[in-house]
Design an enzyme around this catalytic site. Structure first.
Site, PDB file in Angstrom:
ATOM      1  N   ASP A   1      -2.930   1.589   6.729  1.00  0.00           N
ATOM      2  CA  ASP A   1      -3.699   2.304   7.754  1.00  0.00           C
ATOM      3  C   ASP A   1      -2.916   2.201   9.055  1.00  0.00           C
ATOM      4  OD1 ASP A   1      -5.545   3.572   9.282  1.00  0.00           O
ATOM      5  OD2 ASP A   1      -6.916   1.884   9.403  1.00  0.00           O
TER       6      ASP A   1
ATOM      7  N   GLY B   1       2.007  -7.443   9.059  1.00  0.00           N
ATOM      8  CA  GLY B   1       1.960  -6.709   7.794  1.00  0.00           C
ATOM      9  C   GLY B   1       3.278  -6.699   7.050  1.00  0.00           C
TER      10      GLY B   1
END
Lengths: 377, 377
Positions: free
Chosen positions: B242, B224
Site C-alpha cells: 500500500d 518495509g
C-alpha cells in the site's frame, strides 16, 4: 460510505441547451469593449442549494494581473471561495460542491456570447485548449476523445450496419468525427442551435471540428427539441444526444417524457439512443426510476454505462443506452466492432474506444449497481 | 492526443516510505506551540522539474483568517499559484502539473510529525475526513473504499484459499479491513514503519482502522524494505504494497530490482503481489518496460489493472498484479469471489468490488493498451 457518496447530489438527465443571454458577439470585439465580462448568476441555475455560482472573467483589470498575459479568472459567488487565483481558471460545478478544480491558463483565445450561450476558450498549460460553456467545462484537448468516442461507439457498435444517424447538440464536431469512422453510415444529420459554437470550434479546435469535413454530414441550425418533434416516425438507426452540462430548466425539458417519446418515435424499431447521464459517483436511487422510465418509453433495452474522463466531475461520465422495441439490442456485447482501418475524416484510429472497454463500461462498482437497481454479482 | 497524455509524466512504481523529518510530535501540542508549520520543500522531492512544492499550513495567523475556524491552507511554491484560498485545502501534485484541486475545509483535526513523515487530517465540507501525508492526499472518506477494496481483492480473489497475507505500508488499516473479508486467511501480517499513522487513523478514521480489530492481524513496526528481506522463502500466499504517493528517492528504492526480488522470494510458488502504479492517464511507454521487468523477476503472470478513485490524480489509480512461477494465476478471470455474507470486521459488504468490476479493471482504453504493450482489440 455509499450512502455518503449518493446523498450530496441529485441530478437527472443533463443537457446543454438554449439560454437567454445577450446577442452573439465576436470574442475579440468583446474583449476590446469590456475589461470585465460578467455573466448573470442565472447562467448556472441554483441546484439543491449548491448553485448560484457566477462566472466572472476579469481581463487586464483588477488585482489579478500577472505575467500570464495579464489574465485572471475568478469564481466569486460561493460564500467561502475567494475570487481570484491569478493565471488559473477555476472550474466550480454545482455537481461537485466543496471542490474546485483549477487549470493553469496560458492565454485566453476566445470569448463570445450568442443569444443562447457564452463560450470561453483558453490555452491551458498542460491540458491543451479548454472550452467553457456558460461557466461549465465542456472539454479539454487532453481527454475529449474519451467522452466523444464512448458516446458515439457505445450505440453505433451495438447495432448492425447503422445507416442514418442524428446528433443533437455536439456542435464541436467531435461526435461527427467519431461517427465518420463507421463506413455503413450513409447520412449524418446534426441539429445544433448555436452557430457560434460551430464557428469557434472550427477555428480553435480543428482536430475536433474535423468531423464537419465528412461529406455525409448535413447541418441543421435549430432547437433540438423542436427538431426532434418534426422527425418522421422511424427515420434514424441511432440518435446521439451530446448534452451534459449542469442541469437546469432545459435539462428537465430534455428529460421530459415528451422529448424522450419524440426520440423513441424518430428511431426505427430496434434503433438506439445514447444520452449522457450522471457519473457513477453522483448517481443515487433516482437513477433506477430514470431507467424504468426509459424502459417504458423506449420498450427495448436500457443500460447504464460509464467511462473515465479526468476533466469531468469525479473524473467519470455516465451514459444511458436505450433501444426501441424491435430487433433486440445487447449493448453489453457489441456486434459491430470498429474497423481499425477506417478512420473516416479522423486522423488515425480511435484513441480510447475498443471492444473490451465497451463491454467493461457496463460493469459497475457495487454501490452504482445498487443505485441503478441491478443485482451485485 | 494520446502522445500528449503520456508525455507530461514519467513515473515508476510509487511508494510512501521513510522521510527524514523532525521528531514525531502530537498534533495538538504542535498546534499550541506554533502558529505556522512549514515543512521543508524536500518533503515533496523535485520531480522532472514539476516538484519543489512545499506544504505550508497557516493556523490562526496571517491573512487567511476566515469564519471557517480561522483556518487557511496554502501551497506557495509553484511560480504562478498564489499562496492562499482561505478555508480551502489545495491538493497540488507533481503528477498533475497545471492543475490544482481545492477541497473546502471545515476543521483541521490533526497535524503531527513523526521522524518519518508529516500527517494532516481535516474535516472537509463534502468529502468526509481527508488525510494528507507529506503534502500528498492519501485518502478521503468519500472514496477510500474504491482503492482499498480493489488493491486487496484483485490479488486475493485471483487465487484459491489464500492463507498467509502480508501488507507493507497501509497503516491506515483499510486494507486490513478488506483482507478481513476473506475467511480462508489465517495470518495477516502488516509491516508499517510509522506508529503515528496507526494512532491517528485509529482516532480519526475508526471505520478504516477497524481492520486492526481482526484477531488474525499481527503488527510489525519496521521498515518495509528491511522487513521484506528478512522473510523466509515462500512464506506468503499474497503480499499487498500500500504505497502510492509522489515518487521520490524511496519509490525508486522500492521499485528497485532487489526489493522486487525480495517480494518474489517471500511468496510461495503461484503467490501474488499487488502494487499501486501509475494511473491510466499518466502511463507512458516506460510502463511496458516495468511490466517486462516484473515478468522477469516474478516469473508468472503480470497484468495492469485500474479503477476510478475521484480524489486521486486523473480520478483513477493503476495497479500491477504479479504472480510467481508456480500454479498459474489468471488475474483477469478471478476464481475466488468474495462471499457477500462474510464481512470480517468490516461493517457490511464491499461497496465497490464485485466480480464484474474485477474483470473490467483489466480492460484498458486503447492508448493505455499501447502504453502497456498489449494489442488493441
Amino acid at each position: 460510505m455509499a450512502a455518503n457518496v449518493s446523498s450530496h447530489y441529485h441530478v437527472d438527465l443533463l443537457v446543454k441547451e438554449k439560454r437567454n443571454l445577450e446577442e452573439y458577439e465576436n470574442g475579440d470585439r468583446h474583449r476590446q469593449i469590456n475589461n470585465v465580462i460578467s455573466s448573470p448568476s442565472s447562467v448556472l441555475p441554483p441546484e439543491n442549494g449548491n448553485g448560484g455560482i457566477g462566472l466572472k472573467l476579469d481581463i487586464n483589470g483588477g488585482k489579478g494581473v500577472t505575467s500570464n498575459g495579464g489574465l485572471s479568472v475568478s469564481v466569486p459567488a460561493t460564500p467561502s471561495l475567494p475570487p481570484v487565483i491569478s493565471g488559473w481558471y477555476a472550474d466550480v460545478s454545482s455537481l461537485s460542491p466543496g471542490e474546485a478544480r483549477f487549470y493553469e491558463v496560458e492565454k485566453v483565445l476566445f470569448h463570445g456570447k450568442s443569444k443562447y450561450q457564452e463560450l470561453l476558450v483558453f490555452q491551458s498549460k498542460k491540458h491543451g485548449k479548454v472550452a467553457i460553456l456558460d461557466g461549465s467545462l465542456q472539454l479539454t484537448e487532453r481527454d475529449e476523445f474519451a467522452y466523444q468516442e464512448m458516446l458515439t461507439h457505445l450505440p453505433l457498435c451495438s447495432i448492425p450496419h447503422p445507416k442514418k444517424v442524428l446528433l443533437v447538440g455536439g456542435g464541436d464536431g467531435g461526435i461527427l468525427r467519431e461517427i465518420s469512422r463507421h463506413n455503413s453510415v450513409e447520412q449524418i444529420d446534426i441539429c445544433e442551435i448555436d452557430e457560434m459554437i460551430i464557428d469557434a470550434y472550427k477555428k480553435f479546435f480543428p482536430d475536433i471540428a474535423v468531423g464537419y469535413k465528412d461529406p455525409r454530414v448535413q447541418v441543421y441550425i435549430d432547437n433540438g427539441i423542436a427538431f426532434l418533434k418534426k422527425i418522421p416516425e422511424g427515420t434514424y438507426d441511432a440518435i446521439i444526444l451530446d448534452a451534459f452540462v449542469e442541469m437546469g430548466k432545459h435539462a428537465v425539458e430534455l428529460a421530459d417524457n415528451d422529448v424522450l417519446r419524440s426520440i423513441a418515435k424518430a428511431l426505427r424499431p430496434g434503433g438506439v439512443v445514447a444520452i449522457p447521464s450522471n457519473n457513477p459517483w453522483s448517481i443515487d436511487s433516482s437513477m433506477e426510476a430514470i431507467i424504468l422510465k426509459c424502459q417504458n418509453i423506449f420498450g427495448g433495452s436500457v443500460n447504464y454505462a460509464w467511462t473515465t474522463v479526468p476533466s469531468y466531475n469525479n473524473g467519470t461520465m455516465g451514459f444511458l443506452l436505450c433501444s426501441t422495441k424491435g430487433p433486440k439490442v445487447d449493448f453489453k456485447n457489441p456486434i459491430n466492432p470498429l474497423n481499425p482501418n477506417h478512420f473516416g475524416v479522423a486522423e488515425g484510429p480511435s484513441k480510447f474506444y475498443n471492444s473490451e472497454i465497451h463491454a467493461a463500461a457496463f460493469c459497475l462498482p457495487s454501490f452504482a449497481k445498487i443505485a441503478t437497481g441491478s443485482e451485485v454479482a
